[in-house]
Write an enzyme that holds these catalytic residues in place. Structure first.
Site, PDB file in Angstrom:
ATOM      1  N   HIS A  88     -10.423   4.279 -11.233  1.00  0.00           N
ATOM      2  CA  HIS A  88      -9.135   3.590 -11.322  1.00  0.00           C
ATOM      3  C   HIS A  88      -8.834   2.837 -10.023  1.00  0.00           C
ATOM      4  O   HIS A  88      -9.081   3.368  -8.941  1.00  0.00           O
ATOM      5  CB  HIS A  88      -8.027   4.618 -11.591  1.00  0.00           C
ATOM      6  CG  HIS A  88      -6.770   4.016 -12.129  1.00  0.00           C
ATOM      7  ND1 HIS A  88      -5.915   3.277 -11.343  1.00  0.00           N
ATOM      8  CD2 HIS A  88      -6.229   4.022 -13.369  1.00  0.00           C
ATOM      9  CE1 HIS A  88      -4.889   2.875 -12.088  1.00  0.00           C
ATOM     10  NE2 HIS A  88      -5.057   3.314 -13.322  1.00  0.00           N
ATOM     11  N   GLY A 168       6.225   0.645   7.666  1.00  0.00           N
ATOM     12  CA  GLY A 168       5.053   1.292   8.239  1.00  0.00           C
ATOM     13  C   GLY A 168       4.129   0.347   8.960  1.00  0.00           C
ATOM     14  O   GLY A 168       4.391  -0.846   9.062  1.00  0.00           O
ATOM     15  N   PRO A 169       3.026   0.910   9.456  1.00  0.00           N
ATOM     16  CA  PRO A 169       2.099   0.138  10.282  1.00  0.00           C
ATOM     17  C   PRO A 169       1.347  -0.917   9.451  1.00  0.00           C
ATOM     18  O   PRO A 169       1.218  -0.774   8.239  1.00  0.00           O
ATOM     19  CB  PRO A 169       1.125   1.204  10.798  1.00  0.00           C
ATOM     20  CG  PRO A 169       1.202   2.316   9.810  1.00  0.00           C
ATOM     21  CD  PRO A 169       2.597   2.304   9.259  1.00  0.00           C
ATOM     22  N   ALA A 176      -5.188   8.352   4.406  1.00  0.00           N
ATOM     23  CA  ALA A 176      -4.318   8.283   3.224  1.00  0.00           C
ATOM     24  C   ALA A 176      -4.114   6.860   2.710  1.00  0.00           C
ATOM     25  O   ALA A 176      -3.438   6.653   1.710  1.00  0.00           O
ATOM     26  CB  ALA A 176      -2.965   8.920   3.523  1.00  0.00           C
ATOM     27  N   GLY A 177      -4.686   5.867   3.361  1.00  0.00           N
ATOM     28  CA  GLY A 177      -4.601   4.498   2.861  1.00  0.00           C
ATOM     29  C   GLY A 177      -3.189   3.945   2.889  1.00  0.00           C
ATOM     30  O   GLY A 177      -2.497   4.017   3.890  1.00  0.00           O
TER      31      GLY A 177
END
Lengths: 305, 305
Positions: A88, A168-169, A176-177
């Site tokens: 997936h 976020g960065p 965790a991608g």
């Protein structure tokens, strides 16, 4: 912590997590999702070929947000995308997080939960978070496909291709991608499995897909199910009031017959609204949704009805 | 996100933050604390000598928890304990976080919020968190004094003396130190300022303190107020139904007179229950609490009454 009577606000969260094989990890994720007071786990669906688990839980809105934070923390701790394989498309450990209004609340309230959750992922867990669906900001991509594309990028490859996230960065989290967080109305995730070449499944998926001229409100992808020696047409039915589930099933069956193959079975991922059961009563194929697979039945069983 | 009608659960949080001088930082902390829907900032009290700000905010329990998370994230980002100086004992940027039941909820529910908050501090922000008061686990220290002692340890010194926290890493966060998170009933933080030597304030504090034979339910410390050229007897009145605030004030006045000094003024830190105003109506000293300083008045003004 807050009242959860019959008329009180109720939100559902249906996160897709990138682990569908390791029972110990899946059990830890299920426990995290139902740790917040008043939140009930309604369903858990794992697929070893997708290597993905879809949890369905519900409760009062802020508690559902707290449960989703708990879950994300656990997923970041336990899932390592460097070691991940699965058919997936996905971009992170806690891949997709939709908030769904069930009762006495609105899509806009769910979009607020999504923004708060995306902030948590981005700022506290350092997982870049993308808002999608009703939570997406103006001028930003709204669909999951626009955000992640159709492929399985490695974390390395993703770090070159990731657009700037909403929170976020700018680079993916090393293990965790990245994550997509959104708000949407209930949808029905419904798969049909066939004994056929992947090519046949791909042809059926294309013919079903609304975006390539198929049935309205249908998204479809084709996957090989290596562990079962089958192929799958994996669909989202975005609005069952526009295209009924039995109509969708009839059309898949027709397309399969055209290709000279039969349907081996089907499966619901998560739950469906009771009203979407219409026309399925006479179906006998393995995996056809039953009355106990409805959101309403599970809410009642969990004491949230 | 949840209803906040007249009978709905209402919780107060009264965090003590280690910044009492920089207006820009204080404004950012105030904004973070009131960012969650349904949460209202009722009071903000900064002291430059303590170098400490006490915020008072209230709302439905889970939203108050979300607001406190937001606040902690902001405090960790903005407050650097390596550069901190102040006369009040403290161990971290977001030093003490008490949750207080105001309406239709219990001390045990507040202890649950405290545990969830401590988990967030420890696991997500990597700030060691200690549970205190009604949130403390059996066999663990219950009082702030037992946890942090009476001094101002540097982060370096603390790293040698810190006990294992309830949540988070064993060493203090390099810039944010450590935090205490608890649940308690409302208390009254009340200071009296004198033109005197610190020694006089220390003698009065000792005579007031329940633990050294003073008035029941009273905690007291003495501090120099360098910026004002005064000294302070800083007190917590844990239960005004046992020792009234006017009784406490009369006793301080008596002790000061014995020492040959007068009271310059007093100050309430945060708010007080309306019932604790009894006997204060005739007081004329600067800083005496007024009816608008009660929790009830501020809740009504914020639409939470």
């Amino acid at each position: 912590m807050t009242p959860s009577g019959p008329g009180s606000p109720l939100v559902e969260c249906v996160p897709n997590l990138s682990e569908g094989r390791d029972r110990e990890v899946i059990a830890a994720l299920e426990a995290a999702a139902s740790a917040a007071e008043g939140v009930k786990l309604l369903d858990s669906h794992s697929d070893p070929d997708h290597n993905r688990t879809v949890l369905t839980f519900a409760g009062p809105p802020p508690q559902v947000l707290l449960a989703t934070m708990r879950l994300a923390r656990e997923a970041v701790r336990r899932i390592d995308m460097r070691a991940h394989s699965g058919v997936h498309p996905r971009m992170g450990a806690i891949d997709v997080i939709p908030f769904v209004p069930l009762r006495a609340t609105s899509l806009e309230s769910c979009a607020q939960l999504a923004r708060e959750m995306a902030r948590y992922l981005g700022e506290d867990l350092q997982v870049p978070a993308f808002l999608y669906g009703a939570a997406a900001a103006a001028e930003r991509p709204r669909s999951l496909h626009d955000i992640r594309g159709a492929g399985n990028l490695s974390v390395d490859a993703m770090s070159k291709r990731l657009r700037p996230p909403d929170f976020g960065p700018p680079a993916p989290h090393p293990t965790a991608g990245a994550s997509a967080v959104g708000a949407r109305q209930p949808l029905i995730a419904f798969n049909v499995n066939l004994e056929a070449d992947l090519e046949v499944a791909e042809r059926i998926a294309r013919a079903m897909r609304a975006s390539s001229g198929g049935l309205r409100e249908v998204q479809a992808l084709a996957f090989p199910l290596h562990s079962r020696g089958l192929v799958q047409v994996s669909m989202n039915l975005l609005d069952y009031r526009v295209t009924g589930l039995s109509q969708l099933l009839a059309r898949v069956r027709e397309l399969a017959a055209d290709g000279g193959v039969g349907l081996v079975g089907c499966e619901l991922v998560g739950l469906l609204p009771a009203a979407a059961m219409e026309g399925l009563e006479t179906e006998t194929m393995p995996g056809i949704p039953r009355p106990e697979d409805t959101i309403e039945a599970r809410l009642a069983r969990a004491g949230l009805g």
